[in-house]
Design a protein around this motif. Structure first.
Motif, PDB file in Angstrom:
ATOM      1  N   GLN A  25      -4.768 -11.314  -7.798  1.00  0.00           N
ATOM      2  CA  GLN A  25      -4.726 -12.775  -7.674  1.00  0.00           C
ATOM      3  C   GLN A  25      -4.365 -13.392  -9.027  1.00  0.00           C
ATOM      4  O   GLN A  25      -5.129 -13.299  -9.989  1.00  0.00           O
ATOM      5  CB  GLN A  25      -6.067 -13.302  -7.169  1.00  0.00           C
ATOM      6  CG  GLN A  25      -6.376 -12.812  -5.751  1.00  0.00           C
ATOM      7  CD  GLN A  25      -7.685 -13.362  -5.218  1.00  0.00           C
ATOM      8  OE1 GLN A  25      -8.733 -12.774  -5.417  1.00  0.00           O
ATOM      9  NE2 GLN A  25      -7.603 -14.481  -4.525  1.00  0.00           N
ATOM     10  N   LEU A  26      -3.191 -14.016  -9.064  1.00  0.00           N
ATOM     11  CA  LEU A  26      -2.653 -14.543 -10.309  1.00  0.00           C
ATOM     12  C   LEU A  26      -2.208 -15.987 -10.128  1.00  0.00           C
ATOM     13  O   LEU A  26      -1.954 -16.444  -9.012  1.00  0.00           O
ATOM     14  CB  LEU A  26      -1.467 -13.692 -10.777  1.00  0.00           C
ATOM     15  CG  LEU A  26      -1.757 -12.202 -11.021  1.00  0.00           C
ATOM     16  CD1 LEU A  26      -0.468 -11.461 -11.310  1.00  0.00           C
ATOM     17  CD2 LEU A  26      -2.753 -12.025 -12.160  1.00  0.00           C
ATOM     18  N   THR A  27      -2.080 -16.682 -11.255  1.00  0.00           N
ATOM     19  CA  THR A  27      -1.667 -18.085 -11.255  1.00  0.00           C
ATOM     20  C   THR A  27      -0.344 -18.228 -11.992  1.00  0.00           C
ATOM     21  O   THR A  27      -0.184 -17.715 -13.102  1.00  0.00           O
ATOM     22  CB  THR A  27      -2.733 -18.959 -11.935  1.00  0.00           C
ATOM     23  OG1 THR A  27      -3.961 -18.821 -11.233  1.00  0.00           O
ATOM     24  CG2 THR A  27      -2.297 -20.423 -11.945  1.00  0.00           C
ATOM     25  N   TYR A  28       0.598 -18.928 -11.362  1.00  0.00           N
ATOM     26  CA  TYR A  28       1.919 -19.145 -11.973  1.00  0.00           C
ATOM     27  C   TYR A  28       1.944 -20.465 -12.743  1.00  0.00           C
ATOM     28  O   TYR A  28       1.332 -21.457 -12.345  1.00  0.00           O
ATOM     29  CB  TYR A  28       3.003 -19.177 -10.901  1.00  0.00           C
ATOM     30  CG  TYR A  28       4.346 -19.617 -11.447  1.00  0.00           C
ATOM     31  CD1 TYR A  28       5.128 -18.745 -12.206  1.00  0.00           C
ATOM     32  CD2 TYR A  28       4.815 -20.910 -11.229  1.00  0.00           C
ATOM     33  CE1 TYR A  28       6.352 -19.142 -12.724  1.00  0.00           C
ATOM     34  CE2 TYR A  28       6.042 -21.316 -11.744  1.00  0.00           C
ATOM     35  CZ  TYR A  28       6.807 -20.431 -12.494  1.00  0.00           C
ATOM     36  OH  TYR A  28       8.015 -20.830 -13.012  1.00  0.00           O
ATOM     37  N   VAL A  32      16.501  -9.516 -16.618  1.00  0.00           N
ATOM     38  CA  VAL A  32      16.417 -10.484 -15.518  1.00  0.00           C
ATOM     39  C   VAL A  32      15.214 -10.184 -14.630  1.00  0.00           C
ATOM     40  O   VAL A  32      14.395 -11.061 -14.352  1.00  0.00           O
ATOM     41  CB  VAL A  32      17.699 -10.486 -14.672  1.00  0.00           C
ATOM     42  CG1 VAL A  32      17.570 -11.473 -13.493  1.00  0.00           C
ATOM     43  CG2 VAL A  32      18.897 -10.843 -15.533  1.00  0.00           C
ATOM     44  N   THR A  33      15.081  -8.927 -14.179  1.00  0.00           N
ATOM     45  CA  THR A  33      13.939  -8.537 -13.342  1.00  0.00           C
ATOM     46  C   THR A  33      13.072  -7.475 -14.009  1.00  0.00           C
ATOM     47  O   THR A  33      11.965  -7.219 -13.557  1.00  0.00           O
ATOM     48  CB  THR A  33      14.409  -8.005 -11.978  1.00  0.00           C
ATOM     49  OG1 THR A  33      15.197  -6.816 -12.178  1.00  0.00           O
ATOM     50  CG2 THR A  33      15.223  -9.058 -11.244  1.00  0.00           C
ATOM     51  N   PRO A  72       5.755 -13.362 -12.259  1.00  0.00           N
ATOM     52  CA  PRO A  72       6.448 -14.149 -11.232  1.00  0.00           C
ATOM     53  C   PRO A  72       7.699 -13.423 -10.708  1.00  0.00           C
ATOM     54  O   PRO A  72       8.200 -12.487 -11.344  1.00  0.00           O
ATOM     55  CB  PRO A  72       6.845 -15.429 -11.966  1.00  0.00           C
ATOM     56  CG  PRO A  72       6.060 -15.431 -13.234  1.00  0.00           C
ATOM     57  CD  PRO A  72       5.822 -14.006 -13.573  1.00  0.00           C
ATOM     58  N   GLN A  73       8.222 -13.902  -9.587  1.00  0.00           N
ATOM     59  CA  GLN A  73       9.452 -13.374  -9.029  1.00  0.00           C
ATOM     60  C   GLN A  73      10.346 -14.510  -8.560  1.00  0.00           C
ATOM     61  O   GLN A  73       9.950 -15.669  -8.518  1.00  0.00           O
ATOM     62  CB  GLN A  73       9.150 -12.447  -7.843  1.00  0.00           C
ATOM     63  CG  GLN A  73       8.673 -11.057  -8.231  1.00  0.00           C
ATOM     64  CD  GLN A  73       8.637 -10.114  -7.047  1.00  0.00           C
ATOM     65  OE1 GLN A  73       8.432 -10.517  -5.910  1.00  0.00           O
ATOM     66  NE2 GLN A  73       8.835  -8.828  -7.308  1.00  0.00           N
ATOM     67  N   LEU A  77      10.757 -16.683 -11.855  1.00  0.00           N
ATOM     68  CA  LEU A  77      10.922 -15.765 -12.984  1.00  0.00           C
ATOM     69  C   LEU A  77      12.133 -16.198 -13.808  1.00  0.00           C
ATOM     70  O   LEU A  77      13.264 -15.831 -13.519  1.00  0.00           O
ATOM     71  CB  LEU A  77      11.084 -14.322 -12.488  1.00  0.00           C
ATOM     72  CG  LEU A  77      11.232 -13.259 -13.588  1.00  0.00           C
ATOM     73  CD1 LEU A  77      10.029 -13.252 -14.511  1.00  0.00           C
ATOM     74  CD2 LEU A  77      11.437 -11.884 -12.966  1.00  0.00           C
ATOM     75  N   THR A  78      11.885 -16.972 -14.850  1.00  0.00           N
ATOM     76  CA  THR A  78      12.960 -17.474 -15.692  1.00  0.00           C
ATOM     77  C   THR A  78      13.204 -16.523 -16.856  1.00  0.00           C
ATOM     78  O   THR A  78      12.391 -15.636 -17.149  1.00  0.00           O
ATOM     79  CB  THR A  78      12.606 -18.862 -16.238  1.00  0.00           C
ATOM     80  OG1 THR A  78      11.484 -18.728 -17.138  1.00  0.00           O
ATOM     81  CG2 THR A  78      12.227 -19.818 -15.105  1.00  0.00           C
ATOM     82  N   ILE A  79      14.306 -16.726 -17.527  1.00  0.00           N
ATOM     83  CA  ILE A  79      14.597 -15.925 -18.720  1.00  0.00           C
ATOM     84  C   ILE A  79      13.503 -16.114 -19.765  1.00  0.00           C
ATOM     85  O   ILE A  79      13.141 -15.180 -20.496  1.00  0.00           O
ATOM     86  CB  ILE A  79      15.974 -16.310 -19.297  1.00  0.00           C
ATOM     87  CG1 ILE A  79      17.084 -15.971 -18.292  1.00  0.00           C
ATOM     88  CG2 ILE A  79      16.212 -15.581 -20.612  1.00  0.00           C
ATOM     89  CD1 ILE A  79      17.146 -14.502 -17.908  1.00  0.00           C
TER      90      ILE A  79
END
Length: 418
Positions: free
Chosen positions: A163-166, A193-194, A208-209, A213-215
């Protein structure tokens, strides 16, 4: 402490029922019937239905999707797979609902219990904030028996799992990632990138995905690991301000006790959790132990000065994993591991070994039926060492595993308390 380490290096009961099989009353695992177009594809989801019988947690003809999973395990004859429901739901007696569930074949592990027992131990400990669910089932495809599979979670950021928070600010966002060399061969993955590469090791970013998921997130994680790794290499006590020590300790003990081959290069999951002074790197969940506990002939091939191979002797994680190699030479961490081991060795460790024997004794016929379907006893299945290949009975395989862990327990205890 460093000299001691170098010297050593160099020298849950599951729901079941009784059903009629082959004209006799035989204790069996819950039966999972999947109707799907075969063969299953490794990358493409296919529509299917699932029914689960012989359990209090029954499912009746529910729609879902299915595809293959795994890396080297996908290349074996009995293949693992993953299912996805339209909406989150529980499986068997799991406590949390989710859309995705994995069915692990354990084909190279002829005891069928290395993954199961490692997850069992992880669930007994409380240092890691999540441990994988694991239950055995009998699987049928389009009415044909396929053997004993282990139902487990899909490691992902979700309620009841990790369980995570973005946050759009990477310094505030939490992360889930995996050290995994396989990612470089994944056509859907891209460096920078990934996933990222730090000092030759590859880290697949699982949260994040997508658009989140930013640079900036990718580069933050790259710098975070780079800076932390420098502290490990320097054996700098400042590292304890950035890691969650209980999770590092419990993760290490499970991996070292099972002498898990993969810990040096793949299936090593980690999370960055918390804000400001509370922000820490957490280890876990544990994953992928089918070629642990003496079930890999190539253990040590990449380290020619490692003398113990797949035997139960010698440290493995503290030899092959850069971070733990340095942590175990730091008195503060060594003491934490020793104290934790002494607290669990006659409780959780003993319970885990006893549970393997319990499962083998009570479900022997259910397990042996798997090997009527897959007649691999006495045959080589990569990466079995010759000592495993030569054992041609299920109970013999269990005895090999139990003896390995018993010797491992004695040796690790002597090392920590000498």
């Amino acid at each position: 402490m460093k000299n001691i380490l170098i010297l050593f290096l160099s020298t849950i009961i599951l729901t079941s029922c009784t059903i009629t099989t082959y004209g006799t009353q035989t204790p069996m695992f819950p039966a999972v019937y999947i109707t799907a177009e075969l063969p299953i594809d490794r990358h493409i989801w296919k529509n299917a239905t699932i029914t689960i019988n012989n359990t209090d947690f029954a499912v009746a003809n529910e729609s879902m999707r299915i595809r293959g999973r795994g890396n080297s395990s996908w290349l074996l004859e009995k293949q693992p797979f993953r299912i996805r429901f339209d909406e989150p739901r529980t499986m068997l007696d799991s406590n949390h609902a989710a859309r995705d569930w994995t069915f692990i074949a354990n084909h190279s592990d002829k005891s069928l219990m290395r993954n199961y027992s490692a997850y069992y131990l992880a669930n007994l400990l409380d240092g890691m904030n999540f441990a994988p669910f694991a239950r055995f089932v009998d699987v049928y495809f389009n009415g044909e028996y396929q053997g004993v599979y282990m139902v487990s979670v899909q490691v992902q950021a979700a309620d009841g799992r990790v369980q995570l928070t973005y946050n759009e600010n990477p310094k505030l966002s939490e992360f889930l990632f995996e050290m995994d060399w396989h990612v470089v061969n994944d056509s859907d993955s891209q460096e920078g990138v990934t996933f990222i590469t730090v000092n030759g090791r590859h880290y697949d970013i699982l949260f994040p995905q997508g658009e989140n998921l930013t640079i900036a997130h990718v580069e933050y994680l790259r710098q975070y690991i780079t800076n932390l790794e420098q502290l490990f290499v320097e054996q700098n006590n400042d590292v304890f301000n950035y890691i969650d020590v209980p999770s590092f300790v419990d993760f290490y003990i499970v991996q070292e006790f099972f002498k898990n081959v993969d810990v040096e290069s793949s299936s090593v999951f980690m999370q960055i959790i918390g804000q400001a002074d509370e922000r820490r790197l957490h280890m876990g969940p544990v994953w992928d132990f089918d070629i642990a506990a003496g079930n890999a002939y190539f253990q040590g091939d990449t380290l020619p000065d490692y003398p113990y191979g797949y035997s139960p002797h010698g440290l493995w994680v503290a030899w092959t994993h850069l971070w733990y190699r340095n942590l175990m030479q730091m008195p503060q961490f060594f003491e934490k591991v020793t104290n934790r081991w002494n607290a669990i060795k006659n409780a959780e460790i003993r319970q885990t070994i006893n549970h393997i024997n319990f499962m083998a004794e009570n479900y022997q016929q259910a397990f042996e039926r798997n090997f009527d379907r897959w007649q691999i006893m006495g045959e080589y299945v990569r990466p079995n060492p010759q000592s495993v290949v030569e054992i041609d009975t299920f109970l013999g395989q269990v005895e090999y595993l139990v003896n390995f862990l018993e010797l491992r327990k004695i040796g690790f205890d002597q090392f920590l308390n000498s």
